[in-house]
Design a protein around this motif. Structure first.
Motif, PDB file in Angstrom:
ATOM      1  N   THR A 141       8.412   5.870  -1.372  1.00  0.00           N
ATOM      2  CA  THR A 141       7.170   5.489  -0.694  1.00  0.00           C
ATOM      3  C   THR A 141       5.985   6.383  -1.044  1.00  0.00           C
ATOM      4  O   THR A 141       4.857   6.081  -0.684  1.00  0.00           O
ATOM      5  CB  THR A 141       7.373   5.504   0.841  1.00  0.00           C
ATOM      6  OG1 THR A 141       8.079   6.701   1.181  1.00  0.00           O
ATOM      7  CG2 THR A 141       8.172   4.302   1.282  1.00  0.00           C
ATOM      8  N   ARG A 146       6.562   5.262  -5.951  1.00  0.00           N
ATOM      9  CA  ARG A 146       6.050   3.896  -6.166  1.00  0.00           C
ATOM     10  C   ARG A 146       5.880   3.628  -7.673  1.00  0.00           C
ATOM     11  O   ARG A 146       6.226   2.561  -8.170  1.00  0.00           O
ATOM     12  CB  ARG A 146       4.709   3.832  -5.439  1.00  0.00           C
ATOM     13  CG  ARG A 146       4.040   2.514  -5.377  1.00  0.00           C
ATOM     14  CD  ARG A 146       2.731   2.735  -4.613  1.00  0.00           C
ATOM     15  NE  ARG A 146       1.839   1.627  -4.751  1.00  0.00           N
ATOM     16  CZ  ARG A 146       1.654   0.686  -3.808  1.00  0.00           C
ATOM     17  NH1 ARG A 146       2.310   0.747  -2.694  1.00  0.00           N
ATOM     18  NH2 ARG A 146       0.812  -0.293  -4.020  1.00  0.00           N
ATOM     19  N   GLU A 168       5.805   0.321   6.040  1.00  0.00           N
ATOM     20  CA  GLU A 168       4.816  -0.542   5.373  1.00  0.00           C
ATOM     21  C   GLU A 168       4.850  -0.345   3.862  1.00  0.00           C
ATOM     22  O   GLU A 168       4.840  -1.310   3.091  1.00  0.00           O
ATOM     23  CB  GLU A 168       3.411  -0.237   5.896  1.00  0.00           C
ATOM     24  CG  GLU A 168       3.165  -0.859   7.257  1.00  0.00           C
ATOM     25  CD  GLU A 168       1.821  -0.484   7.824  1.00  0.00           C
ATOM     26  OE1 GLU A 168       0.900  -0.142   7.058  1.00  0.00           O
ATOM     27  OE2 GLU A 168       1.708  -0.521   9.068  1.00  0.00           O
ATOM     28  N   ARG A 169       4.891   0.907   3.434  1.00  0.00           N
ATOM     29  CA  ARG A 169       4.884   1.143   1.978  1.00  0.00           C
ATOM     30  C   ARG A 169       6.216   0.734   1.350  1.00  0.00           C
ATOM     31  O   ARG A 169       6.271   0.290   0.215  1.00  0.00           O
ATOM     32  CB  ARG A 169       4.518   2.601   1.674  1.00  0.00           C
ATOM     33  CG  ARG A 169       2.987   2.739   1.640  1.00  0.00           C
ATOM     34  CD  ARG A 169       2.532   4.124   1.338  1.00  0.00           C
ATOM     35  NE  ARG A 169       2.507   4.903   2.567  1.00  0.00           N
ATOM     36  CZ  ARG A 169       2.739   6.184   2.650  1.00  0.00           C
ATOM     37  NH1 ARG A 169       3.036   6.853   1.568  1.00  0.00           N
ATOM     38  NH2 ARG A 169       2.682   6.808   3.789  1.00  0.00           N
ATOM     39  N   GLU A 172       6.192  -2.947   0.557  1.00  0.00           N
ATOM     40  CA  GLU A 172       5.382  -3.350  -0.619  1.00  0.00           C
ATOM     41  C   GLU A 172       6.168  -3.243  -1.920  1.00  0.00           C
ATOM     42  O   GLU A 172       5.770  -3.797  -2.938  1.00  0.00           O
ATOM     43  CB  GLU A 172       4.138  -2.457  -0.731  1.00  0.00           C
ATOM     44  CG  GLU A 172       3.144  -2.646   0.397  1.00  0.00           C
ATOM     45  CD  GLU A 172       2.068  -1.568   0.398  1.00  0.00           C
ATOM     46  OE1 GLU A 172       1.256  -1.563   1.335  1.00  0.00           O
ATOM     47  OE2 GLU A 172       2.049  -0.710  -0.516  1.00  0.00           O
ATOM     48  N   ALA A 175       7.546  -6.340  -4.058  1.00  0.00           N
ATOM     49  CA  ALA A 175       6.559  -7.049  -4.892  1.00  0.00           C
ATOM     50  C   ALA A 175       6.266  -6.271  -6.180  1.00  0.00           C
ATOM     51  O   ALA A 175       5.807  -6.845  -7.161  1.00  0.00           O
ATOM     52  CB  ALA A 175       5.273  -7.253  -4.098  1.00  0.00           C
ATOM     53  N   THR A 291      -0.960  -0.294  -9.129  1.00  0.00           N
ATOM     54  CA  THR A 291      -1.887  -0.057  -8.022  1.00  0.00           C
ATOM     55  C   THR A 291      -1.618   1.328  -7.478  1.00  0.00           C
ATOM     56  O   THR A 291      -0.470   1.697  -7.219  1.00  0.00           O
ATOM     57  CB  THR A 291      -1.684  -1.085  -6.892  1.00  0.00           C
ATOM     58  OG1 THR A 291      -0.317  -1.043  -6.476  1.00  0.00           O
ATOM     59  CG2 THR A 291      -2.058  -2.479  -7.340  1.00  0.00           C
TER      60      THR A 291
END
Ligand SMILES: NC(=O)c1ccc[n+]([C@@H]2O[C@H](COP(=O)([O-])OP(=O)(O)OC[C@H]3O[C@@H](n4cnc5c(N)ncnc54)[C@H](OP(=O)(O)O)[C@@H]3O)[C@@H](O)[C@H]2O)c1
Length: 319
Positions: A141, A146, A168-169, A172, A175, A291
């Motif tokens: 995370t 990431r 939350e992270r 993600e 995806a 990102t």
């Protein structure tokens, strides 16, 4: 010129006027555009990094994006130096510079290169990583974790498990390419069971570990003891230490499974080999849609920004 200056390991850097750096030999002076506040920068600035010499004052910053005198846009990493990148100008070794294509965003490159490099170098330089292998990212995370999920996929991982705390992270990451996510935020025995089962079902070959300390102290036995095929090699690459600097390694971990512990970082990979990877990594990041939550911040605000709690974004000082 103005720079962030550390005069005491107990206090954040201050924005001060100092003498401009003098290049020696083939070194280049660059006008710094962007320099990110990575965990490694903090550990140099508070004297806790294993490469810290204890010398002060110092200008923090280990890398950045800048412009050379001929107008070229470059990403650079610095040698261990008291003259870092959080300054209007710094001095760089041209062998540690890579030209960037026109149009790239200096803030994104400054934010992304260090976290991305951690898994890129580990998978390409510290183990014989084979396409199709199965990878677990422990501490997925954070910014480096990431990136590691995406870079492992880019380098050909067949299956990627992302394990981390922030819900939350973590959510993600599917995806971004994770085949499975495992929450490290629950009750410890349940976390061990889920992590061990996920690693066994995927026949994990490689663990990219950003945590170490108490988190890894649980994760290794959770995975090793649940491994159906203990003779299958498991390369555990220690990269970061967000959950602690130390680990106790019971002898059985190394005897009861084919576990190989390796580290990846400054020193374990020669600088010339890291520098040789920079063009491909910079090109890959420039051309891809990674990102990263980069927050451009004026360098003059360095002192007040430094002590703000880490909320997951990567602060990038712009000059
Ligand atoms: N060796 C190398 O080449 C290299 C290169 C780059 C970075 N690193 C190292 O890699 C580590 C991560 O860097 P980064 O850029 O990703 O930092 P970051 O963006 O600040 O992320 C760190 C993450 O660590 C997680 N974390 C902290 N304590 C934890 C714990 N006890 N258990 C589980 N998760 C925990 C947090 O996730 P949650 O929000 O989910 O809690 C946080 O998001 C640092 O130690 C850094 O120095 C090494």
């Amino acid at each position: 010129m103005f720079a962030a200056v550390v005069r005491s390991f107990e206090n954040p850097p201050r924005y001060e006027e100092i003498a401009a750096p003098e290049p020696a030999g083939d070194d280049l002076v660059v006008d710094v555009l962007a320099a990110a506040l990575h965990p490694r920068v903090r550990s140099s600035a508070d004297g806790s990094h294993y490469e810290s010499t204890g010398e002060l004052p110092l200008v923090p910053g280990i890398d950045g994006v800048g412009r050379t005198a001929d107008g070229s846009l470059v990403y650079f990493i610095l040698a261990d130096t008291l003259m870092g990148s959080m300054a209007e100008r710094t001095v760089v070794d041209p062998r540690r510079c890579v030209a960037l294509p026109d149009g790239v965003d200096p803030v994104t490159i400054a934010a992304a290169m260090n976290p991305a490099m951690s898994s890129w170098i580990a998978l390409r330089k510290r183990i014989a990583f084979q396409p199709g292998q199965s990878v677990l990212v422990l501490g997925a995370t954070g910014n480096a974790g990431r990136m590691a999920v995406q870079i492992a996929k880019h380098l050909g991982a067949g299956h990627v498990i992302a394990a981390g705390r922030d819900p939350e992270r973590l959510a993600e990451l599917e995806a971004l390419g994770a085949d499975r996510v495992v929450s490290l935020g629950g009750e410890p025995e349940a976390v061990d069971a889920e992590l061990g089962a996920a690693a066994d079902e995927a026949s994990v070959d490689v663990v990219i570990d950003y945590l170490w300390g108490a988190a890894t102290q649980r994760a290794i036995p959770a995975i090793v003891t649940r491994r159906s095929d203990r003779g299958r090699p498991l390369a555990w690459i220690e990269i970061g230490s967000m959950a602690g600097l130390e680990l106790t390694v019971p002898s059985e971990w190394l005897r009861a499974a084919r576990l190989q512990l390796v580290g990846s970082g400054q020193g374990s990979v020669p600088t010339r080999e890291i520098a040789a990877e920079l063009p491909a990594l910079a090109e890959h990041i420039s051309a891809s849609d990674y990102t990263i939550d980069a927050v451009p911040t004026p360098l003059r605000d360095v002192q007040s920004t430094w002590t703000k709690p880490n909320s997951g974004e990567r602060i990038v000082f712009v000059v």
